[in-house]
Design an enzyme around this catalytic site. Structure first.
Site, PDB file in Angstrom:
ATOM      1  CG  HIS A 159      -1.867   1.615   0.774  1.00  0.00           C
ATOM      2  ND1 HIS A 159      -3.412   1.202   0.554  1.00  0.00           N
ATOM      3  CD2 HIS A 159      -2.012   2.065   1.710  1.00  0.00           C
ATOM      4  CE1 HIS A 159      -4.051   2.447   1.019  1.00  0.00           C
ATOM      5  NE2 HIS A 159      -3.465   3.261   0.942  1.00  0.00           N
ATOM      6  CB  CYS A 160       1.983   3.123  -2.698  1.00  0.00           C
ATOM      7  SG  CYS A 160       2.712   4.820  -3.142  1.00  0.00           S
ATOM      8  N   PRO A 161       1.409   5.185   0.310  1.00  0.00           N
ATOM      9  CG  PRO A 161       2.069   6.327   2.205  1.00  0.00           C
ATOM     10  CD  PRO A 161       2.440   5.264   0.979  1.00  0.00           C
ATOM     11  CG  ASN A 165      -5.031   2.288  -5.018  1.00  0.00           C
ATOM     12  OD1 ASN A 165      -5.512   1.685  -4.153  1.00  0.00           O
ATOM     13  ND2 ASN A 165      -5.304   2.353  -5.797  1.00  0.00           N
TER      14      ASN A 165
END
Length: 308
Positions: A159-161, A165
């Site tokens: 999960h990449c802030p 997403n």
């Protein structure tokens, strides 16, 4: 579904829902056509702030390159060529960012662990499947639950802030393009900064920019720092993503040392499965498959996303 001992520890084994269970799955019973017309968006405060910061930093870089370095230049073609190249890279980077953020990464439908759905699977006797206890869905192989998206994601990498997403089966391609275009634009900005410093030192600082010398120096130094940080981060991420694709192994699977129970698609087969079709310039295009969709907010009970 075949599974390893590690996977048994990774997924809690819960009995499937029965007719008497009170889980309300009506919120996820939309038709496929209706689902396809909606935009995926995660309502996470930290992720939205990081995504906005990403856009602001790219806009800042474009401002410095265009108004501080290129427009004051006396070389017309130098300004035009570099302006077109940098702005094209910026547009492609931001477009890839949007596609990554607004594309369903491969979420498993909520609440599909019902008796009716089980009967439709036509399972063989003794075949083992798993139910996610957090979102009450049948968990496919290689899917992992994201605590931020509140969903199980197929082939979840992480999960990449910064894109607000998960990076998964359906949007990994756009994430790779985002990191690539940011890295390229960062290198281009650093080269332009170096040339600008040389030009200003050799000539007059008051003539190399429309801004005062102190303001020009501050803007260029900040852009250099931004370019170095962005290039380092995105170049590393781009390399790890290509490595994962070529080895058909997500970052989560690598960190957990999960033994593959699937048939691996290595190197070019893995690249073709992510980018689609044989190698071509279309691989570099973040607009492929794009169509306008409607943004429709779902009830809070349905999860943190606007719609899926």
């Amino acid at each position: 579904m075949p599974s390893s001992g590690h996977r048994l520890r990774d997924v809690e084994h819960h009995p499937l829902l029965t007719e008497n269970d009170n889980y309300d799955s009506s919120s996820s019973s939309s038709s496929e056509a209706d689902v396809a017309d909606r935009v995926w968006f995660i309502r996470d405060g930290c992720g939205m702030i990081c995504a906005i910061m990403t856009w602001l930093l790219v806009v800042y870089a474009d401002f410095v390159v265009t108004f501080v370095m290129l427009l004051p230049s006396k070389d017309f073609w130098y300004s035009v060529v570099n302006g077109v190249v940098f702005n094209c890279l910026a547009v492609l980077a931001l477009s890839s960012h949007l596609r990554t953020m607004l594309t369903d990464p491969g979420a498993v439908p909520k609440g599909n662990a019902t008796k009716e759905y089980m009967e439709s699977l036509q399972l063989k006797p003794g075949e083992v499947i798993y139910k996610c206890p957090k979102c009450c869905c049948i968990k496919p192989e290689r899917a992992h639950h994201c605590s931020i998206c509140k969903r199980c994601i197929r082939k979840m990498d992480h999960h990449c802030p910064w894109v607000n997403n998960c990076v998964g089966e359906k949007n990994q391609r756009f994430f790779v393009l985002f990191t690539m275009y940011i890295a390229l634009s960062s290198v281009h900005a650093l080269i332009l900064c170096g040339l600008q410093f040389i030009s200003c030192v050799r000539g007059q600082w008051t003539e190399c920019s429309d801004f005062s010398p102190p303001i020009t120096v501050i803007l260029l130094v900040f852009l250099c720092l931004e370019g170095l940080l962005f290039f380092t981060f995105t170049a590393v991420m781009f390399g790890t993503q290509i490595h994962s694709i070529c080895n058909d192994e997500t970052e989560i699977e690598r960190l957990k040392s999960e033994k593959p129970t699937w048939e691996r698609r290595l190197r070019w087969e893995g690249m073709k499965s992510v980018f689609g079709g044989p190698p071509s310039l279309l691989w570099m295009n973040p607009f492929v498959g794009f169509r306008f969709r409607r943004l429709q907010m779902r009830p809070r009970k349905g999860g943190p996303e606007f719609s899926v």
